[in-house]
Design an enzyme around this catalytic site. Structure first.
Site, PDB file in Angstrom:
ATOM      1  N   ASP B 300      -8.812 -16.845   0.247  1.00 40.66           N
ATOM      2  CA  ASP B 300      -8.674 -15.615   0.899  1.00 40.66           C
ATOM      3  C   ASP B 300      -8.385 -14.758  -0.372  1.00 40.66           C
ATOM      4  O   ASP B 300      -6.883 -14.746  -0.682  1.00 40.66           O
ATOM      5  CB  ASP B 300      -8.385 -15.353   1.954  1.00 40.66           C
ATOM      6  CG  ASP B 300      -9.509 -15.780   2.794  1.00 40.66           C
ATOM      7  OD1 ASP B 300     -10.753 -15.402   2.928  1.00 40.66           O
ATOM      8  OD2 ASP B 300      -9.133 -16.576   4.365  1.00 40.66           O
ATOM      9  N   ASP B 337       3.762   6.771  10.448  1.00 40.75           N
ATOM     10  CA  ASP B 337       3.389   5.814  10.356  1.00 40.75           C
ATOM     11  C   ASP B 337       3.681   4.492   9.982  1.00 40.75           C
ATOM     12  O   ASP B 337       4.430   4.372   9.421  1.00 40.75           O
ATOM     13  CB  ASP B 337       1.711   5.987   8.825  1.00 40.75           C
ATOM     14  CG  ASP B 337       1.006   5.475   8.730  1.00 40.75           C
ATOM     15  OD1 ASP B 337       0.628   4.525   9.600  1.00 40.75           O
ATOM     16  OD2 ASP B 337       0.507   5.609   7.698  1.00 40.75           O
TER      17      ASP B 337
END
Lengths: 106, 670
Positions: B300, B337
């Site tokens: 992955d 954020d």
């Protein structure tokens, strides 16, 4: 001499006149075992190999061509063959060779 | 806690292993190992002949019998050592799970306290802050921070919550905050740890396909030598040489492959042990072996090849804007954020401008939404925003400076993600977000290429980004815009083409692919479904470890091959020791065949038998640690090991037997 296949070189009086079938029977038995005793396991081996999944070759695959494999194969055959027959060979030709060197002949 | 590697000479393992060696003399269990079984029968025959007084030379026959028993004991000792090391590691892992009590829900809100080992699959337990989780299970209600350091060695707590991919919990880990309800998913004795422990213990250990094949080969060799010895006895009668039974048994035991026969199971167990040292639990010995044959690795992208998240790596200011100004605005726009990307912008800008939150008392934060696709802050009448180039183009009224457009394009083209920063109506520049490829990977992939293993990166990214990361990391191939079902299809395709595939996974949607792969390593943090589907579990949840798993598997297979070669090559020297010794009594002319100039027939035979036994002990460290592994192609490894273990295996016993002959002659044993 009829009935004897010649492998015995008749050195053991191939097919004796007195009708003793000892060597005929033991030779027949030895030939049967020598042939089929080998063929059956080899066929089983081939069957097992035939059922195996085909693998893709890569640099990680055991190489079955080239000098390395030839050396490995011949080396294995010689080694296992020598190991199997050396005891018997030592008692006969090898021993006879040393006896001959000492001036003893048969 | 990481399982520690035990020293080969740890008395805590050696002492019980000695006792085990005697227990393993039981012929019923030893029959599983035909080579050692024949050795034991030979030792028994020699002992019986000795006791019944057959044979002329008692002292000699006594020593032969003794060393034949030692041969069996040494082989048992090797196996017991490997088991002992495995058990010690498993015990250290299991120690965390004793003395745990569980609060089991008995229906209608009644909670009862029961010992953890009485829990059954399906039971629901409540675990509060400060308590140990009593068994493997799945969170069905609530969320909690959990300290999994007992299992993973990683001290940072992790969040476990109901639903999703983070719901699996492991017995023995500790809840640090909050309260969760857990449904137990395995009966005691069936957890991963238990399965692993039983794998190294004799009781439930099964031979792997490779071990079965090798056992058949070794049994065939044993049978051949048995027939050769019996015919030698017959030839002897014909040639008027009386070969005594103890001497024939000694020759037989020297010739049958006792070295590999004695070390075979130890090598297999040691492979599993080495995985445990890397905190990987294998569910079967077969899986470890398959890892050695794997030639395609599916990796992955996120977490394996790249760090978990994209990070800001550069600020590219618009014309007329300094880098300082851009960094300043980018930092302000990112302060609220909380995503890793946002934090990386703050961190990168920090080098240019430090800022305290207290400076921003009158600020209004604007969070990211799927509609605006921007985030930022309104402060002192200025709107700071950062977002995708499309979103910012809309925000500033459709006009974007040409150089900024170019920066955006070139960042996208290189596989990165551009974020554009603006204040009010002015575009200040671009932030370059990029996947950070983990260090040292391209070297490792290079080693894999040399071993003939192909690496394939799996990613949900678009092909352009995927290609850029593939190039940077050095993987051989990639699958872009991949969905879980694509993984399964890719594995099937590779397997159809004759490849063996390994992969890692953690999500429930990875489970089919994990089950399909030849080696499926599930992450411990993953879901129960993923862990059930795979055949290994990585307690550290580090997907990069797949690489080490493959190396351990390869090392296991190579060790087995090397010791088999060594064992058979050893026989040559033993012939030169024993055969002349057997004949010289009747035919003294055979003496020149005694090329090692061994002192007497008795010392020659005894030396060969002693060497044959002692070499097993000498090779235990090699069997347990594995032969040195080099990342080379099969042909090179084979050539190298043939030289070391083949040629070395022929030569070493000549030296060894001669030395033993000198020693036993000197101390008057023969």
């Amino acid at each position: 001499m009829h009935g004897n296949n010649g492998s015995a070189f008749a050195g053991l009086t191939g097919n004796p006149a007195n009708g003793d079938p000892h060597y005929n029977i033991t030779l027949a038995f030895a030939m049967l075992v020598g042939r089929f005793g080998m063929i059956i396991p080899v066929m089983a081996l081939a069957g097992s190999l035939g059922r195996k999944k085909l693998l893709a070759t890569s640099a990680g695959t055991f190489p079955v061509s080239g000098s390395l494999f030839v050396i490995l194969l011949i080396g294995t055959i010689l080694l296992v063959g020598a190991l199997t027959f050396l005891p018997a060979l030592t008692l006969t030709p090898i021993l006879e060779h040393f006896l001959m060197l000492n001036g003893k002949l048969f | 806690m990481a399982a520690k590697s035990h020293s080969i000479f740890d008395p805590a393992i050696i002492v019980p292993a000695i006792g085990e060696s005697f227990k393993k003399l039981n012929p019923i269990t030893l029959a599983k190992n035909p080579v050692m079984f024949v050795t034991e029968v030979g030792a028994a025959i020699t002992t019986v002949l000795l006791v019944t007084g057959h044979g002329a030379n008692f002292g000699f026959q006594f020593q032969i019998a003794l060393w034949l028993w030692f041969t069996v004991l040494f082989a048992n000792f090797a196996e017991a050592m490997a088991e002992g090391r495995g058990k010690a590691q498993a015990k250290a892992l299991r120690a965390t799970r004793t003395q745990t009590f569980a609060n089991r829900l008995a229906g209608k809100g009644i909670v009862e306290k029961v010992p953890a080992d009485q829990l059954r699959k399906g039971d629901v337990v409540v675990v509060s802050a400060g308590e140990l989780i009593p068994g493997d299970g799945e969170v069905i209600e609530g969320a909690a921070t959990v300290d999994e350091s007992a299992i993973t060695g990683e001290s940072a707590p992790v969040i476990r919550e109901s639903g999703g991919d983070r719901s699996a919990v492991t017995g023995g880990t500790k809840v640090l905050s909050d309260q969760i309800k857990i449904q137990i998913t395995s009966n005691p004795g069936e957890t991963f740890l238990d399965r692993m422990i039983s794998l190294v213990e004799g009781a439930s250990r099964q031979k792997t396909p490779n071990e079965i094949a090798l056992t058949i080969l070794l049994s065939a060799l044993t049978l051949i030598f048995l027939i050769a010895m019996m015919s030698l006895k017959a030839y002897g009668i014909a040639s008027t040489v009386d070969f005594s039974v103890p001497v024939l048994v000694a020759l037989l035991v020297c010739l049958i492959p006792t070295t590999i026969g004695g070390l075979l199971s130890a090598i297999g167990i040691a492979g599993i042990d080495r995985l445990v040292q890397k905190n990987v639990l294998a569910m079967s010995g077969r899986a470890v072996e398959a890892a050695g044959d794997v030639d395609v690795l599916l990796l992955d992208k996120t977490g394996t090849i790249t760090m978990g998240n994209r990070q800001a790596t550069d600020f590219l200011p618009a014309p007329g804007v300094t880098k300082q100004q851009l960094a300043d605005a980018a930092q302000l726009a990112s302060l609220a954020d909380e995503t890793p990307e946002g934090r990386s912008v703050v961190v990168l800008a920090f080098g240019l401008r430090a800022r305290e939150l207290s400076e921003m008392a009158n600020a209004t934060f604007v969070p990211f939404t799927a509609q605006t696709r921007m985030s930022g802050v309104d402060m002192d009448g200025v709107n700071y925003r950062k977002g995708s180039s499309d979103a910012i183009r809309g925000f500033v009224g459709g006009k974007m400076p040409g150089p900024v457009e170019n920066d955006v394009k070139s960042i996208s083209g290189s596989g990165g993600t551009p974020l554009v920063v603006a204040t009010n109506n002015r575009v200040l520049g671009t932030i370059h977000l990029k996947d950070i490829v983990k260090g040292g990977l391209s070297d490792r992939f290079e080693r894999f290429r040399a071993m003939g293993i192909r690496t394939v990166m799996i990613t949900g990214d678009n092909p352009l980004t995927a290609a850029a990361i593939a190039k940077e990391s050095g993987v051989d191939d990639f699958l872009a815009e991949a969905k879980p079902e694509h993984k399964l299809a890719l594995i099937r395709k590779e397997q159809q083409a004759g490849h063996l595939v390994a992969m890692t996974g953690d999500g429930t949607n990875d489970a089919p692919a994990l089950a399909q792969a030849d080696v499926g390593v599930a992450m411990n943090t993953g879901t129960q479904a993923a862990k059930e589907a795979g055949n290994m579990v990585d307690l550290d949840s580090n997907p990069t470890k797949l690489i080490e798993v493959v190396e351990i598997g390869k090392q296991l297979l190579i060790t087995r091959g090397a010791l088999t070669t060594f064992s058979i090559a050893n026989d040559v020297a033993k012939y030169f020791a024993i055969l002349p010794a057997m004949l010289v009594g009747t035919f003294k002319e055979i003496a020149p065949l005694n090329i090692m100039f061994l002192k007497s027939p008795e010392s020659a035979i005894l030396s060969a038998v002693i060497f044959n036994a002692v070499i097993i002990i000498a090779l235990i460290p090699l069997a347990l640690k594995g032969v040195r592994f080099r990342p080379l192609g099969a042909a090179k490894i084979l050539a190298r090991n043939l030289l070391i273990y083949g040629l070395g295996g022929i030569l070493l016993p000549f030296v060894g037997i001669k030395l033993i002959d000198i020693i036993i002659t000197a101390i008057g044993l023969a």
